[in-house]
Scaffold this active site. Structure first.
Site, PDB file in Angstrom:
ATOM      1  N   THR A 105      20.059  27.014 -26.616  1.00  0.00           N
ATOM      2  CA  THR A 105      21.258  27.672 -27.109  1.00  0.00           C
ATOM      3  C   THR A 105      21.353  29.097 -26.568  1.00  0.00           C
ATOM      4  O   THR A 105      20.491  29.527 -25.795  1.00  0.00           O
ATOM      5  CB  THR A 105      21.256  27.641 -28.647  1.00  0.00           C
ATOM      6  OG1 THR A 105      22.491  28.140 -29.147  1.00  0.00           O
ATOM      7  CG2 THR A 105      20.106  28.456 -29.223  1.00  0.00           C
ATOM      8  N   ASP A 122      29.935  21.725 -35.781  1.00  0.00           N
ATOM      9  CA  ASP A 122      29.246  23.022 -35.734  1.00  0.00           C
ATOM     10  C   ASP A 122      29.369  23.667 -37.107  1.00  0.00           C
ATOM     11  O   ASP A 122      30.175  24.570 -37.326  1.00  0.00           O
ATOM     12  CB  ASP A 122      29.897  23.890 -34.652  1.00  0.00           C
ATOM     13  CG  ASP A 122      29.083  25.145 -34.347  1.00  0.00           C
ATOM     14  OD1 ASP A 122      27.925  25.222 -34.780  1.00  0.00           O
ATOM     15  OD2 ASP A 122      29.616  26.031 -33.676  1.00  0.00           O
ATOM     16  N   PHE A 180      27.995  28.890 -24.404  1.00  0.00           N
ATOM     17  CA  PHE A 180      28.845  29.465 -25.449  1.00  0.00           C
ATOM     18  C   PHE A 180      30.185  29.925 -24.882  1.00  0.00           C
ATOM     19  O   PHE A 180      30.334  31.066 -24.444  1.00  0.00           O
ATOM     20  CB  PHE A 180      28.119  30.645 -26.107  1.00  0.00           C
ATOM     21  CG  PHE A 180      27.171  30.244 -27.202  1.00  0.00           C
ATOM     22  CD1 PHE A 180      26.405  29.099 -27.116  1.00  0.00           C
ATOM     23  CD2 PHE A 180      27.049  31.034 -28.334  1.00  0.00           C
ATOM     24  CE1 PHE A 180      25.526  28.733 -28.130  1.00  0.00           C
ATOM     25  CE2 PHE A 180      26.173  30.685 -29.359  1.00  0.00           C
ATOM     26  CZ  PHE A 180      25.410  29.531 -29.258  1.00  0.00           C
ATOM     27  N   GLU A 224      17.240  25.036 -35.619  1.00  0.00           N
ATOM     28  CA  GLU A 224      16.877  26.177 -34.770  1.00  0.00           C
ATOM     29  C   GLU A 224      15.564  26.833 -35.202  1.00  0.00           C
ATOM     30  O   GLU A 224      15.306  27.011 -36.391  1.00  0.00           O
ATOM     31  CB  GLU A 224      18.002  27.220 -34.816  1.00  0.00           C
ATOM     32  CG  GLU A 224      17.845  28.315 -33.788  1.00  0.00           C
ATOM     33  CD  GLU A 224      19.184  28.845 -33.303  1.00  0.00           C
ATOM     34  OE1 GLU A 224      19.184  29.876 -32.622  1.00  0.00           O
ATOM     35  OE2 GLU A 224      20.228  28.224 -33.594  1.00  0.00           O
ATOM     36  N   LYS A 258      16.451  23.709 -31.563  1.00  0.00           N
ATOM     37  CA  LYS A 258      17.269  24.723 -30.881  1.00  0.00           C
ATOM     38  C   LYS A 258      16.425  25.947 -30.557  1.00  0.00           C
ATOM     39  O   LYS A 258      15.741  26.499 -31.418  1.00  0.00           O
ATOM     40  CB  LYS A 258      18.449  25.133 -31.764  1.00  0.00           C
ATOM     41  CG  LYS A 258      19.572  24.126 -31.794  1.00  0.00           C
ATOM     42  CD  LYS A 258      20.720  24.600 -32.652  1.00  0.00           C
ATOM     43  CE  LYS A 258      21.630  25.551 -31.908  1.00  0.00           C
ATOM     44  NZ  LYS A 258      22.845  25.892 -32.694  1.00  0.00           N
TER      45      LYS A 258
END
Length: 330
Positions: free
Chosen positions: A163, A24, A185, A103, A139
């Site tokens: 996400t 990440d 998350f 993303e 994403k």
């Protein structure tokens, strides 16, 4: 459940036996050091990396490629930013053997058509670099509109990573849309409950850990193919409690902590056990999805907050590139 052999050199190696480990970060050197399977990026990570001298060449390359041509103003700026995303993704794919997540602009989180259009543009730009679409995950925020966009894209062979996901209804809607992967998350759920109750949570009592476990059990119980990738960790305890999850995306500092740890690591999530779990099937249409999400204060607040933060960081990235390229921001 299984125990990793105590002869394993460190906890990171043990974790890799149960779970695909994903980096990440936008930092290439961290990826080389920890050898993850995949890597994820987002506007915040790209912004952070773009401000570091060792990555300025990618910004300069993208700007240089747009020195000539018919684009101007906002169109030119958008094109440069898309190119920056692709250049970062391309470099990442030289390091990781699997996939990179790129993303879409968070400002499109409630724009299904706009999300589809940008996703196709990004995949096309990757294709121009000779990168096959199976190595890229687009994403998208887990809004109703984002999930609908992902459903269309998946049917066209463009795989998606949904996400900013904080609740079971979001996860179910994603699975029904047949998206490739979701990123619940963990850390941000933990943050909300810690701030709201004043309590400290650890181990199996952590609300973020419980949320991912609930989603994992639901998916395996009902045979959904969508992959579960726990994200946004605050400590290695959250990670070790989710050993066995399909994937976990982990920041460099926590990867280093795992690599330094030598305690035995036990597999906590297991598909065979999940299939036996006592879980009821839930049916969602748009109205039910929106109401159930609205009833979950944590998920509502954290989804909105996440979209705002990613959108703000995209604006900062625009400003950074605008100054370097001498292109006015619209």
């Amino acid at each position: 459940m299984n125990d990793a052999s105590s002869s394993a050199t460190n906890q990171l190696d043990q974790l890799k036996r149960f779970t695909k480990v994903v980096a990440d970060t936008g930092d290439f050197e961290s990826m080389r050091e920890f050898e993850p399977q995949d890597a994820t990026t987002n506007p915040s990570l790209i912004l952070a990396a773009s401000g570091q001298p060792q990555y300025s060449y990618l910004i300069e390359q993208a700007i240089g490629e747009h020195a000539k041509g018919g684009l101007s103003g906002q169109q030119r700026l958008d094109s440069i930013i898309n190119r920056v995303l692709i250049l970062f993704g391309k470099e990442i794919l030289k390091i990781v053997p699997g996939r990179v997540s790129t993303e879409v602009d968070a400002r499109l989180s409630f724009d299904t058509a706009g999300t589809i259009d940008l996703a196709k543009r990004l995949i096309g730009l990757y294709a121009d670099e000779g990168i096959e679409r199976d190595r890229v995950l687009i994403k998208i925020a887990s809004t109703w509109e984002g999930i609908r966009a992902a459903e269309v894209l998946e049917k066209e062979g463009i795989h998606c990573n949904l996400t900013l996901l904080f609740s079971l209804p979001q996860a179910i809607a994603c699975a029904e849309a047949k998206v490739q992967l979701i990123s619940p998350f963990v850390g941000r759920i933990y943050d909300w409950y810690k701030n709201s109750t004043g309590k400290e949570y650890s181990g199996a009592d952590d609300p973020g850990v419980q949320s991912v476990g609930q989603i994992y059990d639901y998916y395996k119980k009902f045979g959904y193919k969508t992959e579960v990738m726990g994200a946004s960790f605050r400590n290695i305890g959250q990670i070790t409690e989710l050993a066995g999850c399909d994937l976990l995306t982990i920041s460099p500092n926590l990867l280093a902590e795992l690599q330094a740890g030598t305690d035995p690591l036990e597999q906590k999530l297991d598909e065979a056990t999940a299939k036996q779990s006592d879980v009821e099937k839930i049916t969602l249409d748009e109205k039910t999805f929106r109401f159930q999400l609205n009833e979950d204060a944590m998920a509502t607040e954290k989804t909105a907050e996440g979209i705002r933060k990613f959108a703000a960081d995209m604006v900062k990235l625009e400003q950074l590139i605008s100054e370097k390229a001498e292109v006015p921001v619209a």
